[in-house]
Design a protein around this motif. Structure first.
Motif, PDB file in Angstrom:
ATOM      1  N   PHE A  14       0.852  -1.178   0.000  1.00 23.29           N
ATOM      2  CA  PHE A  14       0.000   0.000   0.000  1.00 23.29           C
ATOM      3  C   PHE A  14       0.893   1.234   0.000  1.00 23.29           C
ATOM      4  CE2 PHE A  14      -2.451  -3.333   2.042  1.00 23.29           C
ATOM      5  CZ  PHE A  14      -3.626  -3.289   1.308  1.00 23.29           C
ATOM      6  N   VAL A  15       0.562   2.197  -0.855  1.00 23.89           N
ATOM      7  CA  VAL A  15       1.335   3.431  -0.967  1.00 23.89           C
ATOM      8  C   VAL A  15       0.449   4.568  -0.472  1.00 23.89           C
ATOM      9  CG1 VAL A  15       2.531   4.998  -2.518  1.00 23.89           C
ATOM     10  CG2 VAL A  15       2.605   2.543  -2.945  1.00 23.89           C
ATOM     11  N   LEU A  16       0.948   5.307   0.522  1.00 18.74           N
ATOM     12  CA  LEU A  16       0.224   6.442   1.081  1.00 18.74           C
ATOM     13  C   LEU A  16       0.719   7.723   0.421  1.00 18.74           C
ATOM     14  CD1 LEU A  16      -1.750   7.602   3.186  1.00 18.74           C
ATOM     15  CD2 LEU A  16       0.185   7.699   4.779  1.00 18.74           C
ATOM     16  N   VAL A  17      -0.222   8.487  -0.160  1.00 14.19           N
ATOM     17  CA  VAL A  17       0.097   9.721  -0.881  1.00 14.19           C
ATOM     18  C   VAL A  17      -0.720  10.852  -0.274  1.00 14.19           C
ATOM     19  CG1 VAL A  17       0.055  10.859  -3.126  1.00 14.19           C
ATOM     20  CG2 VAL A  17       0.485   8.403  -2.997  1.00 14.19           C
ATOM     21  N   LYS A  18      -0.072  11.996  -0.047  1.00 16.27           N
ATOM     22  CA  LYS A  18      -0.779  13.186   0.427  1.00 16.27           C
ATOM     23  C   LYS A  18      -0.402  14.343  -0.467  1.00 16.27           C
ATOM     24  CE  LYS A  18      -1.698  16.225   4.289  1.00 16.27           C
ATOM     25  NZ  LYS A  18      -1.375  16.609   5.643  1.00 16.27           N
ATOM     26  N   ASP A  19      -1.399  14.952  -1.091  1.00 17.13           N
ATOM     27  CA  ASP A  19      -1.191  16.089  -1.999  1.00 17.13           C
ATOM     28  C   ASP A  19      -0.176  15.764  -3.091  1.00 17.13           C
ATOM     29  OD1 ASP A  19      -3.001  17.697  -0.599  1.00 17.13           O
ATOM     30  OD2 ASP A  19      -1.438  18.357   0.796  1.00 17.13           O
ATOM     31  N   GLY A  20      -0.198  14.546  -3.624  1.00 16.46           N
ATOM     32  CA  GLY A  20       0.712  14.162  -4.698  1.00 16.46           C
ATOM     33  C   GLY A  20       2.098  13.757  -4.243  1.00 16.46           C
ATOM     34  N   ASP A  39      -6.138  13.396  13.314  1.00 14.67           N
ATOM     35  CA  ASP A  39      -7.283  12.879  14.065  1.00 14.67           C
ATOM     36  C   ASP A  39      -8.479  12.566  13.174  1.00 14.67           C
ATOM     37  OD1 ASP A  39      -5.898  13.040  16.450  1.00 14.67           O
ATOM     38  OD2 ASP A  39      -6.653  15.054  16.914  1.00 14.67           O
ATOM     39  N   ASP A  40      -8.568  13.210  12.012  1.00 13.05           N
ATOM     40  CA  ASP A  40      -9.682  12.982  11.099  1.00 13.05           C
ATOM     41  C   ASP A  40      -9.452  11.800  10.160  1.00 13.05           C
ATOM     42  OD1 ASP A  40     -11.103  15.121  12.141  1.00 13.05           O
ATOM     43  OD2 ASP A  40     -10.131  16.543  10.788  1.00 13.05           O
ATOM     44  N   PHE A  41      -8.270  11.185  10.212  1.00 12.83           N
ATOM     45  CA  PHE A  41      -7.963  10.046   9.345  1.00 12.83           C
ATOM     46  C   PHE A  41      -8.801   8.844   9.777  1.00 12.83           C
ATOM     47  CE2 PHE A  41      -5.336   6.666   7.479  1.00 12.83           C
ATOM     48  CZ  PHE A  41      -5.101   7.205   6.227  1.00 12.83           C
ATOM     49  N   THR A  46     -12.348   0.987   9.243  1.00 14.79           N
ATOM     50  CA  THR A  46     -13.019   1.692   8.148  1.00 14.79           C
ATOM     51  C   THR A  46     -12.301   1.415   6.833  1.00 14.79           C
ATOM     52  OG1 THR A  46     -13.709   3.443   9.657  1.00 14.79           O
ATOM     53  CG2 THR A  46     -13.759   3.946   7.299  1.00 14.79           C
ATOM     54  N   LEU A  47     -10.974   1.447   6.846  1.00 17.03           N
ATOM     55  CA  LEU A  47     -10.198   1.218   5.629  1.00 17.03           C
ATOM     56  C   LEU A  47     -10.332  -0.214   5.117  1.00 17.03           C
ATOM     57  CD1 LEU A  47      -6.901   3.138   6.475  1.00 17.03           C
ATOM     58  CD2 LEU A  47      -8.766   3.882   4.993  1.00 17.03           C
ATOM     59  N   VAL A  48     -10.420  -1.173   6.028  1.00 14.82           N
ATOM     60  CA  VAL A  48     -10.497  -2.577   5.636  1.00 14.82           C
ATOM     61  C   VAL A  48     -11.772  -2.860   4.842  1.00 14.82           C
ATOM     62  CG1 VAL A  48     -10.766  -4.917   6.547  1.00 14.82           C
ATOM     63  CG2 VAL A  48      -9.058  -3.414   7.492  1.00 14.82           C
ATOM     64  N   ARG A  49     -12.836  -2.157   5.162  1.00  8.45           N
ATOM     65  CA  ARG A  49     -14.113  -2.390   4.475  1.00  8.45           C
ATOM     66  C   ARG A  49     -14.161  -1.809   3.070  1.00  8.45           C
ATOM     67  NH1 ARG A  49     -17.283  -1.255   9.818  1.00  8.45           N
ATOM     68  NH2 ARG A  49     -16.378   0.766   9.414  1.00  8.45           N
ATOM     69  N   LYS A  50     -13.239  -0.938   2.744  1.00  5.31           N
ATOM     70  CA  LYS A  50     -13.196  -0.355   1.399  1.00  5.31           C
ATOM     71  C   LYS A  50     -12.694  -1.410   0.416  1.00  5.31           C
ATOM     72  CE  LYS A  50     -13.978   3.908   2.825  1.00  5.31           C
ATOM     73  NZ  LYS A  50     -15.043   4.758   2.452  1.00  5.31           N
ATOM     74  N   LYS A  51     -13.397  -1.572  -0.666  1.00  3.89           N
ATOM     75  CA  LYS A  51     -13.028  -2.595  -1.646  1.00  3.89           C
ATOM     76  C   LYS A  51     -12.388  -2.020  -2.899  1.00  3.89           C
ATOM     77  CE  LYS A  51     -14.776  -5.836   0.856  1.00  3.89           C
ATOM     78  NZ  LYS A  51     -13.901  -6.549   1.729  1.00  3.89           N
ATOM     79  N   GLU A  52     -12.548  -0.716  -3.131  1.00  2.00           N
ATOM     80  CA  GLU A  52     -12.018  -0.098  -4.343  1.00  2.00           C
ATOM     81  C   GLU A  52     -10.772   0.717  -4.020  1.00  2.00           C
ATOM     82  OE1 GLU A  52     -15.082   2.194  -6.159  1.00  2.00           O
ATOM     83  OE2 GLU A  52     -16.519   0.552  -6.098  1.00  2.00           O
ATOM     84  N   PHE A  53      -9.801   0.622  -4.899  1.00  2.09           N
ATOM     85  CA  PHE A  53      -8.578   1.395  -4.741  1.00  2.09           C
ATOM     86  C   PHE A  53      -8.434   2.329  -5.913  1.00  2.09           C
ATOM     87  CE2 PHE A  53      -7.854  -2.099  -1.894  1.00  2.09           C
ATOM     88  CZ  PHE A  53      -7.229  -1.475  -0.834  1.00  2.09           C
ATOM     89  N   PRO A  54      -7.892   3.516  -5.756  1.00  2.65           N
ATOM     90  CA  PRO A  54      -7.325   4.051  -4.523  1.00  2.65           C
ATOM     91  C   PRO A  54      -8.410   4.502  -3.554  1.00  2.65           C
ATOM     92  CG  PRO A  54      -7.171   5.702  -6.242  1.00  2.65           C
ATOM     93  CD  PRO A  54      -7.735   4.453  -6.879  1.00  2.65           C
ATOM     94  N   ILE A  55      -8.104   4.374  -2.271  1.00  2.00           N
ATOM     95  CA  ILE A  55      -8.968   4.895  -1.222  1.00  2.00           C
ATOM     96  C   ILE A  55      -8.623   6.374  -1.069  1.00  2.00           C
ATOM     97  CG2 ILE A  55      -9.552   4.797   1.225  1.00  2.00           C
ATOM     98  CD1 ILE A  55      -8.662   1.849   1.192  1.00  2.00           C
ATOM     99  N   LYS A  61      -4.479   9.650  -0.277  1.00  2.00           N
ATOM    100  CA  LYS A  61      -4.866   8.562  -1.177  1.00  2.00           C
ATOM    101  C   LYS A  61      -4.036   7.347  -0.796  1.00  2.00           C
ATOM    102  CE  LYS A  61      -6.082  11.161  -5.299  1.00  2.00           C
ATOM    103  NZ  LYS A  61      -5.807  11.352  -6.735  1.00  2.00           N
ATOM    104  N   ILE A  62      -4.679   6.186  -0.817  1.00  2.00           N
ATOM    105  CA  ILE A  62      -3.974   4.930  -0.558  1.00  2.00           C
ATOM    106  C   ILE A  62      -4.137   4.066  -1.799  1.00  2.00           C
ATOM    107  CG2 ILE A  62      -3.815   2.878   0.878  1.00  2.00           C
ATOM    108  CD1 ILE A  62      -5.112   4.537   3.137  1.00  2.00           C
ATOM    109  N   HIS A  63      -3.004   3.765  -2.436  1.00  2.00           N
ATOM    110  CA  HIS A  63      -2.991   2.931  -3.635  1.00  2.00           C
ATOM    111  C   HIS A  63      -2.523   1.528  -3.263  1.00  2.00           C
ATOM    112  CE1 HIS A  63      -3.483   6.299  -6.443  1.00  2.00           C
ATOM    113  NE2 HIS A  63      -2.735   6.983  -5.582  1.00  2.00           N
TER     114      HIS A  63
END
Length: 68
Positions: A14-20, A39-41, A46-55, A61-63
């Motif tokens: 998983f790749v974590l991207v913030k503002d590119g 704190d708002d992340f 919640t993330l595990v239930r997401k089935k589509e990427f990128p989140i 963004k999580i790719h």
């Protein structure tokens, strides 16, 4: 039984991207939630239930990428 070759083909990161900007690569989603201090992340559950990427959430963004 899963063979070594099948495990290597199915491995991903998983790749974590913030503002590119790439903040890091992780082997699982739990590590991402431990690193981000916003704190708002969303939580791990919640993330595990997401089935589509990128989140996408706020500026993040999580790719999901294949591991080679």
């Amino acid at each position: 039984m899963v063979t070594y070759k099948e495990r290597k083909e199915n491995k991903h990161n998983f790749v974590l991207v913030k503002d590119g900007e790439v903040l890091g690569t992780f082997g699982n989603l739990r590590k991402i939630t431990e690193i981000v201090e916003d704190d708002d992340f969303p939580s791990y559950w919640t993330l595990v239930r997401k089935k589509e990427f990128p989140i996408e959430f706020m500026d993040y963004k999580i790719h999901k990428v294949k591991h080679y």
